[in-house]
Design an enzyme around this catalytic site. Structure first.
Site, PDB file in Angstrom:
ATOM      1  N   LYS A   1     -20.128  -9.990  12.942  1.00  0.00           N
ATOM      2  CA  LYS A   1     -20.903  -9.040  13.963  1.00  0.00           C
ATOM      3  C   LYS A   1     -19.653  -7.539  13.936  1.00  0.00           C
ATOM      4  O   LYS A   1     -20.662  -6.747  13.648  1.00  0.00           O
ATOM      5  CB  LYS A   1     -21.651  -9.713  14.722  1.00  0.00           C
ATOM      6  CG  LYS A   1     -22.411 -10.682  15.262  1.00  0.00           C
ATOM      7  CD  LYS A   1     -23.275 -10.456  16.104  1.00  0.00           C
ATOM      8  CE  LYS A   1     -23.748 -11.571  16.554  1.00  0.00           C
ATOM      9  NZ  LYS A   1     -24.549 -12.062  17.649  1.00  0.00           N
TER      10      LYS A   1
ATOM     11  N   GLY B   1     -30.965 -19.366  26.582  1.00  0.00           N
ATOM     12  CA  GLY B   1     -30.910 -17.867  25.921  1.00  0.00           C
ATOM     13  C   GLY B   1     -31.316 -18.128  25.064  1.00  0.00           C
ATOM     14  O   GLY B   1     -32.019 -17.529  23.696  1.00  0.00           O
TER      15      GLY B   1
ATOM     16  N   ALA C   1     -20.120 -11.237  23.359  1.00  0.00           N
ATOM     17  CA  ALA C   1     -21.758 -11.295  23.934  1.00  0.00           C
ATOM     18  C   ALA C   1     -21.279  -9.883  25.313  1.00  0.00           C
ATOM     19  O   ALA C   1     -23.119 -10.023  25.349  1.00  0.00           O
ATOM     20  CB  ALA C   1     -21.950 -12.818  24.371  1.00  0.00           C
TER      21      ALA C   1
ATOM     22  N   THR D   1     -24.896 -13.159  12.028  1.00  0.00           N
ATOM     23  CA  THR D   1     -24.756 -13.497  13.471  1.00  0.00           C
ATOM     24  C   THR D   1     -23.156 -14.005  12.824  1.00  0.00           C
ATOM     25  O   THR D   1     -22.250 -14.223  12.126  1.00  0.00           O
ATOM     26  CB  THR D   1     -25.533 -14.839  13.961  1.00  0.00           C
ATOM     27  OG1 THR D   1     -24.898 -15.546  15.698  1.00  0.00           O
ATOM     28  CG2 THR D   1     -25.490 -15.953  13.015  1.00  0.00           C
TER      29      THR D   1
HETATM   30  P1  ATR Z   1     -18.776 -14.121  22.127  1.00  0.00           P
HETATM   31  O1  ATR Z   1     -18.687 -12.852  21.105  1.00  0.00           O
HETATM   32  O2  ATR Z   1     -19.710 -15.269  22.218  1.00  0.00           O
HETATM   33  O3  ATR Z   1     -18.409 -13.336  23.552  1.00  0.00           O
HETATM   34  P2  ATR Z   1     -16.348 -14.207  22.532  1.00  0.00           P
HETATM   35  O4  ATR Z   1     -15.873 -12.877  21.968  1.00  0.00           O
HETATM   36  O5  ATR Z   1     -15.266 -14.748  21.776  1.00  0.00           O
HETATM   37  O6  ATR Z   1     -17.189 -15.275  22.152  1.00  0.00           O
HETATM   38  O7  ATR Z   1     -15.982 -14.093  23.963  1.00  0.00           O
HETATM   39  C1  ATR Z   1     -15.794 -16.259  24.685  1.00  0.00           C
HETATM   40  C2  ATR Z   1     -15.983 -15.953  26.003  1.00  0.00           C
HETATM   41  O8  ATR Z   1     -15.964 -16.746  26.669  1.00  0.00           O
HETATM   42  C3  ATR Z   1     -14.170 -14.529  26.367  1.00  0.00           C
HETATM   43  O9  ATR Z   1     -14.727 -14.298  27.338  1.00  0.00           O
HETATM   44  C4  ATR Z   1     -13.750 -16.511  27.166  1.00  0.00           C
HETATM   45  O10 ATR Z   1     -12.926 -15.665  28.243  1.00  0.00           O
HETATM   46  P3  ATR Z   1     -11.199 -15.384  27.329  1.00  0.00           P
HETATM   47  O11 ATR Z   1     -11.091 -13.382  27.373  1.00  0.00           O
HETATM   48  O12 ATR Z   1      -9.990 -15.539  28.787  1.00  0.00           O
HETATM   49  O13 ATR Z   1     -10.779 -15.720  26.340  1.00  0.00           O
HETATM   50  C5  ATR Z   1     -14.648 -16.664  27.475  1.00  0.00           C
HETATM   51  N1  ATR Z   1     -14.440 -18.399  27.871  1.00  0.00           N
HETATM   52  C6  ATR Z   1     -14.188 -19.739  26.566  1.00  0.00           C
HETATM   53  N2  ATR Z   1     -13.924 -20.587  27.182  1.00  0.00           N
HETATM   54  C7  ATR Z   1     -13.913 -20.735  28.360  1.00  0.00           C
HETATM   55  C8  ATR Z   1     -13.881 -21.625  29.308  1.00  0.00           C
HETATM   56  N3  ATR Z   1     -13.341 -22.489  29.472  1.00  0.00           N
HETATM   57  N4  ATR Z   1     -13.732 -21.043  31.039  1.00  0.00           N
HETATM   58  C9  ATR Z   1     -13.806 -19.716  31.304  1.00  0.00           C
HETATM   59  N5  ATR Z   1     -14.021 -18.488  29.592  1.00  0.00           N
HETATM   60  C10 ATR Z   1     -14.335 -19.272  28.370  1.00  0.00           C
END
Ligand code: ATR
EC number: 1.1.1.25
Length: 273
Positions: A65, A237, A130, A61
């Site tokens: 990953k 989830g 994700a 996790t």
């Molecule tokens: P994960 O592996 O959980 O998907 P990640 O790869 O870090 O984690 O991706 C986080 C996602 O949440 C991204 O799409 C991010 O948007 P950005 O690409 O613009 O960074 C999104 N995200 C995180 N905080 C956010 C917020 N406050 N509002 C909208 N989108 C958010």
């Protein structure tokens, strides 16, 4: 006894040992399932040591990953598509097989809630790991349209381009979105900072299904917000967590555990019911 564990950092609060121990009891499989929290730059070494010492399989996790993807000997097609590995199995011929069960877990949980995916209009919020893991399994269910919206629009565009061979997937900015959507899936990590994705309330209607990949003892910020704006069917989830675990257990043991009772026990353990 066959040994399994989950690698993560932090991983202390992982529910995977609880879930897999219940699966093992239910299916009368003899195994033990533990936790490993190597330092971020020690994961490769810890993984190798675990298998050298007789480990049969593991889950992986956050934040390992993507690294696991590069460390296995062979990838399943769905892990290759996801660009990440959450399940590793040592095969009988000594090969480390990397798989990804997250997207299958999401789809299984949506179906168990009675959500129809075929011919539906799906909105996927977020374009991180994700979202990437969810895209191929969602498109395999033949939605009429799948729109990705992300704060950083270029990332949504890249994902849509990467998966458009599998189905009708496009990228739109949050401002461009036009309903009605049948299902909204929040894959963003916004709620970790107590924030909401910038979705217009007008997109929420009574017949929409809302899915948040996050979960907690109470409603996530996104689910509370959607309920306030009239959504009647909301899901978090936790079911996806149990379903992806069931899929991993099936990969390892060749036997599929039932998930309903385990999900109920997990909710009781978390104080949700
Ligand atoms: P994960 O592996 O959980 O998907 P990640 O790869 O870090 O984690 O991706 C986080 C996602 O949440 C991204 O799409 C991010 O948007 P950005 O690409 O613009 O960074 C999104 N995200 C995180 N905080 C956010 C917020 N406050 N509002 C909208 N989108 C958010």
């Amino acid at each position: 006894m066959d040994r399994y564990l989950v690698f993560g950092h932090p991983v202390r609060h992982s529910k995977s040992p609880f879930i897999h121990t219940l699966f093992a009891r239910q299916t009368q499989q003899e195994l033990e399932y533990g936790l490993a929290e190597p330092a971020v730059d020690e994961f490769a070494h810890a993984l190798r040591t675990f298998f050298d010492q007789g480990g049969k399989g593991c889950n992986v996790t956050v934040p390992f990953k993507e690294q696991a993807f590069t460390l296995v000997d062979r990838l399943s097609p769905r892990a290759r598509r996801a660009g990440a590995v959450n399940t590793i199995k040592l095969t009988d011929d000594g090969v480390l097989l990397g798989d990804n069960t997250d997207g299958a877990g999401l789809v299984a949980d949506l179906k168990s809630h009675g959500v129809t995916l075929a011919d539906s209009r799906i909105l996927l919020l977020g374009a991180g790991g994700a979202a990437r893991g969810a895209l191929a399994p969602l498109l395999a269910e033949l939605p009429s349209e799948l729109v990705i919206a992300n704060r950083t629009h270029t990332k949504a565009q890249q994902l849509a381009a990467e998966f458009c061979d599998l189905g009708p997937v496009t990228a739109q900015t949050y401002e461009q979105l036009a309903g009605p959507f049948d299902l909204v899936i929040n894959s963003t990590s916004a709620s970790l900072q107590g924030e909401l994705p910038p979705l217009a309330p007008a997109l929420i209607h009574t017949d929409i299904a809302i899915y948040d990949m996050m979960y907690g003892a109470s409603d996530t910020a996104f689910i509370s917000w959607a309920k306030q704006h009239g959504a009647r069917q909301t899901m978090d989830g936790l079911g996806m967590l149990v379903e992806q675990a069931a899929e991993a257990f099936t990969v390892w043991r060749g036997i599929r555990p039932g998930t309903k009772q385990v999900l109920r026990e997990l909710k009781r353990n978390l104080g949700v019911i």
